[in-house]
Design a protein around this motif. Structure first.
Motif, PDB file in Angstrom:
ATOM      1  N   SER A  81       0.832  -1.202   0.000  1.00  0.00           N
ATOM      2  CA  SER A  81       0.000   0.000   0.000  1.00  0.00           C
ATOM      3  C   SER A  81       0.867   1.253   0.000  1.00  0.00           C
ATOM      4  CB  SER A  81      -0.925  -0.003   1.220  1.00  0.00           C
ATOM      5  OG  SER A  81      -0.164  -0.058   2.415  1.00  0.00           O
ATOM      6  N   PHE A  82       0.208   2.412  -0.117  1.00  0.00           N
ATOM      7  CA  PHE A  82       0.932   3.678  -0.111  1.00  0.00           C
ATOM      8  C   PHE A  82       0.067   4.741   0.556  1.00  0.00           C
ATOM      9  CE2 PHE A  82      -1.925   4.537  -3.550  1.00  0.00           C
ATOM     10  CZ  PHE A  82      -2.029   5.927  -3.624  1.00  0.00           C
ATOM     11  N   CYS A  83       0.711   5.854   0.916  1.00  0.00           N
ATOM     12  CA  CYS A  83      -0.010   6.981   1.508  1.00  0.00           C
ATOM     13  C   CYS A  83       0.716   8.278   1.160  1.00  0.00           C
ATOM     14  CB  CYS A  83      -0.119   6.828   3.019  1.00  0.00           C
ATOM     15  SG  CYS A  83      -0.917   8.237   3.838  1.00  0.00           S
ATOM     16  N   VAL A  84      -0.037   9.268   0.742  1.00  0.00           N
ATOM     17  CA  VAL A  84       0.469  10.632   0.539  1.00  0.00           C
ATOM     18  C   VAL A  84      -0.446  11.551   1.327  1.00  0.00           C
ATOM     19  CG1 VAL A  84       0.885  12.488  -1.119  1.00  0.00           C
ATOM     20  CG2 VAL A  84       1.370  10.121  -1.766  1.00  0.00           C
ATOM     21  N   ASP A  85       0.130  12.445   2.145  1.00  0.00           N
ATOM     22  CA  ASP A  85      -0.721  13.364   2.894  1.00  0.00           C
ATOM     23  C   ASP A  85      -0.207  14.793   2.782  1.00  0.00           C
ATOM     24  OD1 ASP A  85       1.055  14.153   5.171  1.00  0.00           O
ATOM     25  OD2 ASP A  85       0.895  12.053   5.725  1.00  0.00           O
ATOM     26  N   CYS A  86      -1.073  15.723   3.115  1.00  0.00           N
ATOM     27  CA  CYS A  86      -0.746  17.145   2.985  1.00  0.00           C
ATOM     28  C   CYS A  86      -1.378  17.936   4.123  1.00  0.00           C
ATOM     29  CB  CYS A  86      -1.239  17.673   1.636  1.00  0.00           C
ATOM     30  SG  CYS A  86      -0.984  19.445   1.390  1.00  0.00           S
ATOM     31  N   GLU A  87      -0.539  18.650   4.887  1.00  0.00           N
ATOM     32  CA  GLU A  87      -0.995  19.573   5.936  1.00  0.00           C
ATOM     33  C   GLU A  87      -0.844  20.998   5.413  1.00  0.00           C
ATOM     34  OE1 GLU A  87      -2.187  19.092   8.987  1.00  0.00           O
ATOM     35  OE2 GLU A  87      -1.440  17.191   9.806  1.00  0.00           O
ATOM     36  N   THR A  88      -1.818  21.853   5.708  1.00  0.00           N
ATOM     37  CA  THR A  88      -1.780  23.237   5.248  1.00  0.00           C
ATOM     38  C   THR A  88      -1.513  24.169   6.419  1.00  0.00           C
ATOM     39  OG1 THR A  88      -3.374  22.722   3.496  1.00  0.00           O
ATOM     40  CG2 THR A  88      -3.059  25.050   4.049  1.00  0.00           C
ATOM     41  N   TYR A  89      -0.573  25.095   6.216  1.00  0.00           N
ATOM     42  CA  TYR A  89      -0.243  26.102   7.228  1.00  0.00           C
ATOM     43  C   TYR A  89      -0.427  27.495   6.624  1.00  0.00           C
ATOM     44  CZ  TYR A  89       1.987  22.287   9.823  1.00  0.00           C
ATOM     45  OH  TYR A  89       2.229  21.119  10.492  1.00  0.00           O
ATOM     46  N   THR A  90      -0.882  28.403   7.452  1.00  0.00           N
ATOM     47  CA  THR A  90      -1.042  29.793   7.021  1.00  0.00           C
ATOM     48  C   THR A  90       0.094  30.619   7.595  1.00  0.00           C
ATOM     49  OG1 THR A  90      -3.439  29.547   7.016  1.00  0.00           O
ATOM     50  CG2 THR A  90      -2.577  31.789   6.984  1.00  0.00           C
ATOM     51  N   GLY A  91       0.848  31.273   6.721  1.00  0.00           N
ATOM     52  CA  GLY A  91       1.968  32.092   7.157  1.00  0.00           C
ATOM     53  C   GLY A  91       1.492  33.369   7.837  1.00  0.00           C
ATOM     54  N   ASN A  92       2.150  33.732   8.919  1.00  0.00           N
ATOM     55  CA  ASN A  92       1.771  34.929   9.669  1.00  0.00           C
ATOM     56  C   ASN A  92       3.044  35.705  10.031  1.00  0.00           C
ATOM     57  OD1 ASN A  92       0.262  36.811  11.098  1.00  0.00           O
ATOM     58  ND2 ASN A  92       0.286  35.607  12.995  1.00  0.00           N
ATOM     59  N   VAL A  93       3.771  36.122   8.999  1.00  0.00           N
ATOM     60  CA  VAL A  93       5.026  36.840   9.191  1.00  0.00           C
ATOM     61  C   VAL A  93       4.771  38.338   9.150  1.00  0.00           C
ATOM     62  CG1 VAL A  93       7.384  37.198   8.346  1.00  0.00           C
ATOM     63  CG2 VAL A  93       6.303  34.945   8.151  1.00  0.00           C
ATOM     64  N   SER A  94       5.186  39.046  10.158  1.00  0.00           N
ATOM     65  CA  SER A  94       4.929  40.482  10.272  1.00  0.00           C
ATOM     66  C   SER A  94       5.460  41.248   9.069  1.00  0.00           C
ATOM     67  CB  SER A  94       5.589  41.023  11.552  1.00  0.00           C
ATOM     68  OG  SER A  94       5.385  42.409  11.660  1.00  0.00           O
ATOM     69  N   GLY A  95       4.594  42.099   8.525  1.00  0.00           N
ATOM     70  CA  GLY A  95       5.007  42.953   7.411  1.00  0.00           C
ATOM     71  C   GLY A  95       4.946  42.292   6.057  1.00  0.00           C
ATOM     72  N   GLN A  96       4.495  41.013   5.994  1.00  0.00           N
ATOM     73  CA  GLN A  96       4.417  40.307   4.724  1.00  0.00           C
ATOM     74  C   GLN A  96       3.006  39.780   4.514  1.00  0.00           C
ATOM     75  OE1 GLN A  96       7.415  37.340   4.091  1.00  0.00           O
ATOM     76  NE2 GLN A  96       9.073  38.590   4.936  1.00  0.00           N
ATOM     77  N   PRO A  97       2.559  39.705   3.249  1.00  0.00           N
ATOM     78  CA  PRO A  97       1.223  39.175   2.981  1.00  0.00           C
ATOM     79  C   PRO A  97       1.131  37.704   3.378  1.00  0.00           C
ATOM     80  CG  PRO A  97       2.461  39.452   0.940  1.00  0.00           C
ATOM     81  CD  PRO A  97       3.256  40.118   2.022  1.00  0.00           C
ATOM     82  N   SER A  98      -0.045  37.276   3.822  1.00  0.00           N
ATOM     83  CA  SER A  98      -0.251  35.889   4.231  1.00  0.00           C
ATOM     84  C   SER A  98      -0.005  34.941   3.061  1.00  0.00           C
ATOM     85  CB  SER A  98      -1.679  35.718   4.746  1.00  0.00           C
ATOM     86  OG  SER A  98      -1.924  34.388   5.109  1.00  0.00           O
ATOM     87  N   LYS A  99       0.699  33.842   3.334  1.00  0.00           N
ATOM     88  CA  LYS A  99       1.033  32.885   2.295  1.00  0.00           C
ATOM     89  C   LYS A  99       0.862  31.472   2.824  1.00  0.00           C
ATOM     90  CE  LYS A  99       4.520  32.405  -1.346  1.00  0.00           C
ATOM     91  NZ  LYS A  99       5.879  32.802  -1.799  1.00  0.00           N
ATOM     92  N   LEU A 100       0.312  30.583   2.019  1.00  0.00           N
ATOM     93  CA  LEU A 100       0.092  29.205   2.445  1.00  0.00           C
ATOM     94  C   LEU A 100       1.363  28.377   2.284  1.00  0.00           C
ATOM     95  CD1 LEU A 100      -3.438  28.464   0.914  1.00  0.00           C
ATOM     96  CD2 LEU A 100      -2.889  29.129   3.260  1.00  0.00           C
TER      97      LEU A 100
END
Length: 209
Positions: A38-57
């Motif tokens: 068998s196999f498995c691929v997974d993906c976790e999503t994080y939201t960037g919260n760096v001061s002075g920069q636009p939010s980026k995933l």
């Protein structure tokens, strides 16, 4: 690793996701493919919260084929290949990158071997809800997409029929063209594109977005 294509397979009319997966398994076995675990691929999503920069995933992905590594892909690039301890680092960086709860996507299924091809048929789930079916086909002896795409397409037609995809955009978009070698980043980029597409699907009776 060789040249890999990841695509979505539509659910057969009048069938469930699992019934469609079973049909694909049967077609592969009729061709002579042998199941190899068998196999498995997974993906976790994080939201960037760096001061002075636009939010980026930031997407952190794992693949059972490479258990000692994980991959971090920023929205729009770049991409980082790191060891498995990267997950621990993300916990320590929680003030800068917040885990988007409920957005984890997993793809699990069976691996098959047919001659020089490795085939993986998986069910994509999010919050325990089935979102779709993925098929990954790898042609192991070659690393140049332009040298083997027609052969891969012909093989995929033998069990996918009209659902055969076109050349993945990750190959077509390479600056060097079709003759640039493929790598694991290309495979995970295709999975990410598929996951993001399936995330947007609305499921009747579900509050998942």
């Amino acid at each position: 690793m060789g040249v890999t294509c990841v695509c979505q397979v539509p659910v057969a009319e009048g069938k469930s996701v699992q019934q469609t997966v079973d049909i694909l398994h049967k077609k592969l076995e009729q061709l002579g493919a042998v199941k190899q675990g068998s196999f498995c691929v997974d993906c976790e999503t994080y939201t960037g919260n760096v001061s002075g920069q636009p939010s980026k995933l930031l997407y952190v992905m794992h693949n059972s084929e490479t258990p000692l590594s994980c991959m971090a892909l920023f929205e729009g690039g770049p991409c980082l290949v790191a060891d498995a301890n990267f997950d621990v680092l993300m916990v320590k960086l929680k003030t800068h990158f917040q885990n988007a709860k409920g957005h984890k996507v997993e793809c699990r299924g069976s691996r098959y071997r047919y001659c020089d091809f490795l085939i993986k048929v998986g069910t994509v789930t999010m919050s325990s809800s089935a979102r779709g079916i993925s098929v990954e086909v790898e042609y192991c002896p070659c690393v140049v997409p332009g040298d083997c795409w027609n052969l891969m397409k012909e093989f995929m037609q033998s069990f996918l029929g009209p659902s055969v995809p076109e050349l993945p955009s990750v190959f077509a978009a390479k600056p060097e063209g079709l003759f640039a070698p493929a790598d694991c980043v290309d495979t995970m980029t295709q999975y990410l594109e598929l996951f993001n597409k399936l995330r947007k699907l609305q499921i009747p009776g579900s509050n998942v977005r």
